[in-house]
Scaffold this motif. Structure first.
Motif, PDB file in Angstrom:
ATOM      1  N   CYS A 192      -9.341  10.325 -12.315  1.00 19.84           N
ATOM      2  CA  CYS A 192      -8.110   9.559 -12.490  1.00 19.84           C
ATOM      3  C   CYS A 192      -7.064  10.359 -13.245  1.00 19.84           C
ATOM      4  N   GLU A 193      -7.483  11.059 -14.301  1.00 19.79           N
ATOM      5  CA  GLU A 193      -6.538  11.822 -15.116  1.00 19.79           C
ATOM      6  C   GLU A 193      -5.919  12.970 -14.328  1.00 19.79           C
ATOM      7  N   VAL A 194      -6.738  13.702 -13.571  1.00 18.06           N
ATOM      8  CA  VAL A 194      -6.217  14.819 -12.787  1.00 18.06           C
ATOM      9  C   VAL A 194      -5.350  14.303 -11.642  1.00 18.06           C
ATOM     10  N   TYR A 195      -5.777  13.213 -11.006  1.00 20.37           N
ATOM     11  CA  TYR A 195      -4.957  12.606  -9.956  1.00 20.37           C
ATOM     12  C   TYR A 195      -3.585  12.211 -10.500  1.00 20.37           C
ATOM     13  N   THR A 196      -3.549  11.645 -11.688  1.00 25.21           N
ATOM     14  CA  THR A 196      -2.273  11.253 -12.282  1.00 25.21           C
ATOM     15  C   THR A 196      -1.400  12.470 -12.535  1.00 25.21           C
ATOM     16  N   ARG A 197      -2.010  13.562 -12.967  1.00 23.92           N
ATOM     17  CA  ARG A 197      -1.245  14.797 -13.152  1.00 23.92           C
ATOM     18  C   ARG A 197      -0.669  15.302 -11.834  1.00 23.92           C
ATOM     19  N   GLN A 198      -1.469  15.261 -10.766  1.00 23.30           N
ATOM     20  CA  GLN A 198      -0.983  15.804  -9.499  1.00 23.30           C
ATOM     21  C   GLN A 198       0.227  15.030  -8.981  1.00 23.30           C
ATOM     22  N   CYS A 199       0.335  13.764  -9.369  1.00 25.26           N
ATOM     23  CA  CYS A 199       1.468  12.940  -8.966  1.00 25.26           C
ATOM     24  C   CYS A 199       2.703  13.175  -9.828  1.00 25.26           C
ATOM     25  N   SER A 200       2.550  13.958 -10.903  1.00 24.31           N
ATOM     26  CA  SER A 200       3.608  14.088 -11.909  1.00 24.31           C
ATOM     27  C   SER A 200       4.335  15.424 -11.859  1.00 24.31           C
ATOM     28  N   THR A 201       4.153  16.179 -10.777  1.00 23.76           N
ATOM     29  CA  THR A 201       4.912  17.422 -10.634  1.00 23.76           C
ATOM     30  C   THR A 201       6.305  17.116 -10.088  1.00 23.76           C
ATOM     31  N   LEU A 202       7.210  18.046 -10.328  1.00 25.17           N
ATOM     32  CA  LEU A 202       8.597  17.898  -9.890  1.00 25.17           C
ATOM     33  C   LEU A 202       8.822  18.685  -8.612  1.00 25.17           C
ATOM     34  N   VAL A 203       9.446  18.039  -7.637  1.00 28.12           N
ATOM     35  CA  VAL A 203       9.776  18.681  -6.366  1.00 28.12           C
ATOM     36  C   VAL A 203      11.237  18.421  -6.030  1.00 28.12           C
ATOM     37  N   THR A 204      11.757  19.197  -5.099  1.00 32.38           N
ATOM     38  CA  THR A 204      13.048  18.913  -4.500  1.00 32.38           C
ATOM     39  C   THR A 204      12.820  18.479  -3.057  1.00 32.38           C
ATOM     40  N   CYS A 205      13.852  17.963  -2.443  1.00 34.53           N
ATOM     41  CA  CYS A 205      13.743  17.584  -1.032  1.00 34.53           C
ATOM     42  C   CYS A 205      13.439  18.812  -0.181  1.00 34.53           C
ATOM     43  N   ARG A 206      13.964  19.971  -0.579  1.00 38.26           N
ATOM     44  CA  ARG A 206      13.667  21.201   0.149  1.00 38.26           C
ATOM     45  C   ARG A 206      12.178  21.537   0.070  1.00 38.26           C
ATOM     46  N   ASP A 207      11.571  21.337  -1.103  1.00 42.62           N
ATOM     47  CA  ASP A 207      10.135  21.565  -1.235  1.00 42.62           C
ATOM     48  C   ASP A 207       9.351  20.753  -0.210  1.00 42.62           C
ATOM     49  N   LEU A 208       9.706  19.484  -0.087  1.00 40.33           N
ATOM     50  CA  LEU A 208       8.979  18.606   0.826  1.00 40.33           C
ATOM     51  C   LEU A 208       9.192  19.014   2.275  1.00 40.33           C
ATOM     52  N   ALA A 209      10.401  19.472   2.606  1.00 41.07           N
ATOM     53  CA  ALA A 209      10.655  19.918   3.974  1.00 41.07           C
ATOM     54  C   ALA A 209       9.863  21.171   4.296  1.00 41.07           C
ATOM     55  N   VAL A 210       9.693  22.069   3.312  1.00 39.44           N
ATOM     56  CA  VAL A 210       8.863  23.257   3.518  1.00 39.44           C
ATOM     57  C   VAL A 210       7.404  22.849   3.714  1.00 39.44           C
ATOM     58  N   MET A 211       6.926  21.872   2.938  1.00 32.35           N
ATOM     59  CA  MET A 211       5.565  21.371   3.128  1.00 32.35           C
ATOM     60  C   MET A 211       5.379  20.852   4.547  1.00 32.35           C
ATOM     61  N   ALA A 212       6.327  20.053   5.011  1.00 28.84           N
ATOM     62  CA  ALA A 212       6.236  19.508   6.363  1.00 28.84           C
ATOM     63  C   ALA A 212       6.303  20.616   7.406  1.00 28.84           C
ATOM     64  N   ALA A 213       7.160  21.611   7.180  1.00 26.99           N
ATOM     65  CA  ALA A 213       7.278  22.720   8.126  1.00 26.99           C
ATOM     66  C   ALA A 213       6.016  23.567   8.151  1.00 26.99           C
ATOM     67  N   THR A 214       5.332  23.682   7.011  1.00 29.83           N
ATOM     68  CA  THR A 214       4.069  24.415   6.958  1.00 29.83           C
ATOM     69  C   THR A 214       3.033  23.745   7.848  1.00 29.83           C
ATOM     70  N   LEU A 215       2.988  22.424   7.830  1.00 30.26           N
ATOM     71  CA  LEU A 215       2.071  21.704   8.712  1.00 30.26           C
ATOM     72  C   LEU A 215       2.521  21.817  10.167  1.00 30.26           C
ATOM     73  N   ALA A 216       3.821  21.809  10.401  1.00 32.49           N
ATOM     74  CA  ALA A 216       4.330  21.995  11.760  1.00 32.49           C
ATOM     75  C   ALA A 216       3.993  23.375  12.295  1.00 32.49           C
ATOM     76  N   ASN A 217       3.829  24.333  11.380  1.00 34.54           N
ATOM     77  CA  ASN A 217       3.603  25.734  11.739  1.00 34.54           C
ATOM     78  C   ASN A 217       2.119  26.108  11.620  1.00 34.54           C
ATOM     79  N   LEU A 218       1.234  25.136  11.861  1.00 36.16           N
ATOM     80  CA  LEU A 218      -0.211  25.358  11.861  1.00 36.16           C
ATOM     81  C   LEU A 218      -0.730  25.963  10.563  1.00 36.16           C
ATOM     82  N   GLY A 219      -0.175  25.488   9.443  1.00 32.45           N
ATOM     83  CA  GLY A 219      -0.695  25.878   8.142  1.00 32.45           C
ATOM     84  C   GLY A 219      -0.098  27.130   7.558  1.00 32.45           C
ATOM     85  N   GLU A 220       0.820  27.777   8.258  1.00 31.87           N
ATOM     86  CA  GLU A 220       1.496  28.958   7.720  1.00 31.87           C
ATOM     87  C   GLU A 220       2.850  28.557   7.153  1.00 31.87           C
ATOM     88  N   ASN A 221       3.051  28.811   5.867  1.00 26.35           N
ATOM     89  CA  ASN A 221       4.323  28.500   5.233  1.00 26.35           C
ATOM     90  C   ASN A 221       5.406  29.370   5.864  1.00 26.35           C
TER      91      ASN A 221
END
Length: 312
Positions: A192-221
């Protein structure tokens, strides 16, 4: 495969969509976590990152906000690398719960098995199943994956983490239920404690779009060029996102938009168009399911304009 429009057309689409929906009324900030309630509700951003690494953006793209449940995608990617998709499905599940993301009833109805790694119970089970010899190693591996699958700049917000750690009693109860049924694979309070930490990082909208693009690109960032996860693990991860990525609105999202997605109560939302691009949006006001009101409209508009629905 139909090619994408030109760079100027993609930027125009992002600009026009943002202008049309960035001030859409409706929804409210999450209030059960004090920090989230304080985020300005007029913030909004929209970003596309293609599978070749081109970036198109509009709005508050530099604003850093809490990743919240979108962190579950990065942890699930890491877990699939550790134990494989079939073990994830066997021990955690691949089914929608049909109930809110923090539902205790969903656990009780299924002998305390989470059903999905993308609800809180399944996310804590995922954290507990990672290969680690200590809480700190567990956390550092998660943070490293979050950085590798985005732009590499994510940091833990002590303010958000403190706000969440002091209000996560409901999740602690879920963790003990998991542990009692043999579905938590380390100390439940560590999970629970580590899960709570993982939810507490700071991202930008660009970060999330790169994450989505990495999945679109078969796991390659596509920005860093790093293969952050095995190509064969991407399809089962996207399947999990389709089942539960937008919580109890996931079926409607698949019906209306037709893209695997993941939301977070910090106001972030991403969607994956396999082989083509990732889309991310950010705006804090949420609907009753916990999904960004403006984010959904912006991503749906882009998906429709580019004919990205994977079921067509």
């Amino acid at each position: 495969m139909k090619s994408l429009p030109s760079a100027s057309e993609l930027q125009a689409l992002v600009d026009n969509t943002y202008q049309q929906f960035h001030a859409l009324p409706g929804g409210e900030n999450a209030s059960y976590i004090p920090y989230l309630a304080s985020v300005p509700s007029d913030l909004a951003a929209l970003v596309i990152v293609t599978a070749t690494g081109d970036i198109f953006q509009a709005g508050d793209c530099e604003y850093s906000f809490a990743i919240e449940s979108i962190s579950k995608v990065a942890t699930l990617a890491l877990l699939m690398e550790d134990v494989g998709p079939e073990t994830v499905r066997e021990k955690i599940g691949a089914e929608p719960t049909g109930l809110p993301f923090n539902s205790v009833l969903a656990l009780c109805e299924h002998q305390d098995k989470p059903l999905s790694p993308l609800v809180n119970a399944g996310a804590m089970a995922s954290v507990s199943l990672l290969k680690a010899d200590s809480p700190e190693e567990r956390w550092q591996r998660i943070l490293d994956m979050q950085r590798r699958i985005t732009t590499g700049k994510l940091t833990l917000s002590e303010e958000i983490n403190q706000s969440e750690q002091t209000t996560n009693f409901h999740n602690r109860g879920i963790a003990w239920l998991l542990y009692a049924a043999g579905n938590c694979f380390c100390d439940p309070m560590e999970a629970c404690e580590v899960y709570t930490r993982q939810c507490s990082t700071l991202v930008t909208c660009r970060d999330l779009a790169v994450m989505a693009a990495t999945l679109a690109n078969l796991g390659e960032n596509p920005v860093s060029g790093e293969q952050v996860m095995s190509a064969e693990n991407v399809a089962p991860l996207l399947a999990e996102m389709t089942m539960e990525g937008l919580y109890d609105y996931s079926g409607d999202w698949a019906f209306e938009v037709g893209l695997p997605g993941k939301s977070g109560v910090g106001g972030g939302l991403l969607a994956v168009a396999p082989g083509k691009l990732g889309i991310a949006a950010f705006s804090p006001p949420l609907d009753e399911s916990g999904n960004s009101v403006r984010g959904q409209r912006m991503i749906a508009e882009v998906a429709k304009a580019l004919n990205l629905n994977i079921y067509r």
